[in-house]
Design a protein around this motif. Structure first.
Motif, mmCIF file in Angstrom:
data_model
loop_
_atom_site.group_PDB
_atom_site.id
_atom_site.type_symbol
_atom_site.label_atom_id
_atom_site.label_comp_id
_atom_site.label_asym_id
_atom_site.label_seq_id
_atom_site.Cartn_x
_atom_site.Cartn_y
_atom_site.Cartn_z
ATOM 1 N N HIS A 88 0.779 -1.235 0.000
ATOM 2 C CA HIS A 88 0.000 0.000 0.000
ATOM 3 C C HIS A 88 0.812 1.287 0.000
ATOM 4 O O HIS A 88 0.239 2.372 -0.162
ATOM 5 N N LEU A 89 2.134 1.194 0.198
ATOM 6 C CA LEU A 89 2.967 2.389 0.201
ATOM 7 C C LEU A 89 3.995 2.321 -0.923
ATOM 8 O O LEU A 89 4.461 1.234 -1.289
ATOM 9 N N MET A 135 10.700 10.200 0.755
ATOM 10 C CA MET A 135 9.681 11.244 0.767
ATOM 11 C C MET A 135 9.370 11.732 2.177
ATOM 12 O O MET A 135 9.160 12.931 2.398
ATOM 13 N N LEU A 136 9.347 10.816 3.143
ATOM 14 C CA LEU A 136 9.074 11.240 4.515
ATOM 15 C C LEU A 136 10.240 12.038 5.093
ATOM 16 O O LEU A 136 10.031 13.033 5.806
ATOM 17 N N HIS A 142 1.599 12.637 1.832
ATOM 18 C CA HIS A 142 1.347 12.279 0.428
ATOM 19 C C HIS A 142 0.140 11.350 0.331
ATOM 20 O O HIS A 142 0.264 10.185 -0.075
ATOM 21 N N PRO A 143 -1.042 11.820 0.695
ATOM 22 C CA PRO A 143 -2.213 10.940 0.733
ATOM 23 C C PRO A 143 -2.552 10.307 -0.616
ATOM 24 O O PRO A 143 -3.112 9.217 -0.670
ATOM 25 N N ASP A 144 -2.195 10.987 -1.705
ATOM 26 C CA ASP A 144 -2.512 10.461 -3.035
ATOM 27 C C ASP A 144 -1.707 9.222 -3.392
ATOM 28 O O ASP A 144 -2.052 8.510 -4.347
ATOM 29 N N LEU A 145 -0.647 8.945 -2.629
ATOM 30 C CA LEU A 145 0.219 7.803 -2.934
ATOM 31 C C LEU A 145 -0.059 6.585 -2.052
ATOM 32 O O LEU A 145 0.599 5.559 -2.194
ATOM 33 N N GLU A 147 4.410 4.719 9.555
ATOM 34 C CA GLU A 147 4.737 5.243 8.229
ATOM 35 C C GLU A 147 3.485 5.495 7.389
ATOM 36 O O GLU A 147 3.429 6.468 6.625
ATOM 37 N N THR A 148 2.482 4.636 7.515
ATOM 38 C CA THR A 148 1.256 4.838 6.743
ATOM 39 C C THR A 148 0.543 6.107 7.188
ATOM 40 O O THR A 148 0.053 6.887 6.359
#
Length: 251
Positions: A34-35, A42-43, A165-168, A157-158
């Motif tokens: 899912h990630l 990115m984080l 970056h909710p779109d990812l 992390e989620t």
């Protein structure tokens, strides 16, 4: 926010006299189903940019582009782009040497991937023995009194990705029960590091259940991590500013 990529060489040389050079580092590796692969990079970038925005230019920091590859051999069972430990240490050594040659005397490395942590800290310790510099290294998730245990591709992390970056973020599936539990996530004694062959694949690529992650929880976590990094940058600046000025005055 001064970014090295957008600065001329004269601007870079001028800033080096007083500024802290900041290098984010991350990884490209599986983060369950899912990630995205670049989650750690990115984080790290998101927390760095949030902290620098909050600092408002005081102290002055020059932000380098993120190093997107890290030490991830334990994720190659699924997918990763991994550097050997010696390669990553050599890359960091070359970056530090380049910055010191350019004139920077203070450098901070901010890491977003657990597999880089020991290598990054060793690189800083070893380079400071060879050059008249002040160096610091941290993983954004382990800073401060409320340091978090991030796990991998789980709730921490989620949640942060939902904030940054909710779109990812894809829909996470419940993590299956793993018996016996993997030792990297639940060591048999506090402080003991244990690695057992094949554990990551057997655990499905994550350390904990991501289905409890939330955007609101991620925003709270993100705010605390940004605040802790900003505090760390200020503390590094205070601890090194006078010695840095002294070095400049005697150069």
């Amino acid at each position: 926010m001064p970014e090295l990529t957008r600065m001329t060489w004269r601007e870079t040389s001028g800033a080096a006299r007083t500024a802290i050079a900041l290098l984010p580092i991350g990884s490209q590796e599986q983060h369950s189903g899912h990630l995205p692969m670049g989650t750690d990079t990115m984080l790290a970038e998101a927390v760095v940019d949030g902290a620098l925005a909050g600092l408002g230019g005081d102290p002055q920091v020059v932000r380098l582009p993120a190093l997107p590859f890290g030490h991830s051999p334990h994720h190659l069972f699924a997918a990763a782009v991994s550097l050997r430990a010696a390669t990553l240490q050599a890359v960091l050594d070359d970056v530090l040497d380049s910055l010191a040659t350019t004139g920077f005397r203070r450098v901070l490395i901010v890491n977003g991937h657990g597999g880089n942590d020991e290598i990054m800290r060793l690189a800083v310790k070893q380079y400071s023995l060879r050059a008249d510099v002040a160096l610091a290294a941290c993983s954004y998730f382990s800073l401060g009194t409320d340091a978090a245990t991030p796990g991998h591709a789980g709730m921490f992390e989620t949640s942060l990705m939902l904030a940054a970056h909710p779109d990812l973020v894809r829909e996470p599936a419940p993590r299956p029960e793993v018996t016996p539990p993997p030792l990297f996530a639940e060591p048999p004694y506090p402080g003991l590091t244990v690695e057992r062959h094949g554990e990551w694949a057997r655990a499905g690529g994550s350390t904990d259940d991501a289905t409890e992650a939330s955007t609101a929880g991620g925003a709270e976590l993100f705010g605390r991590r940004v605040s802790a990094l900003a505090d760390a940058i200020r503390a590094f600046d205070r601890a090194t500013r006078e010695s840095h000025a002294h070095l400049e005055g005697t150069a």
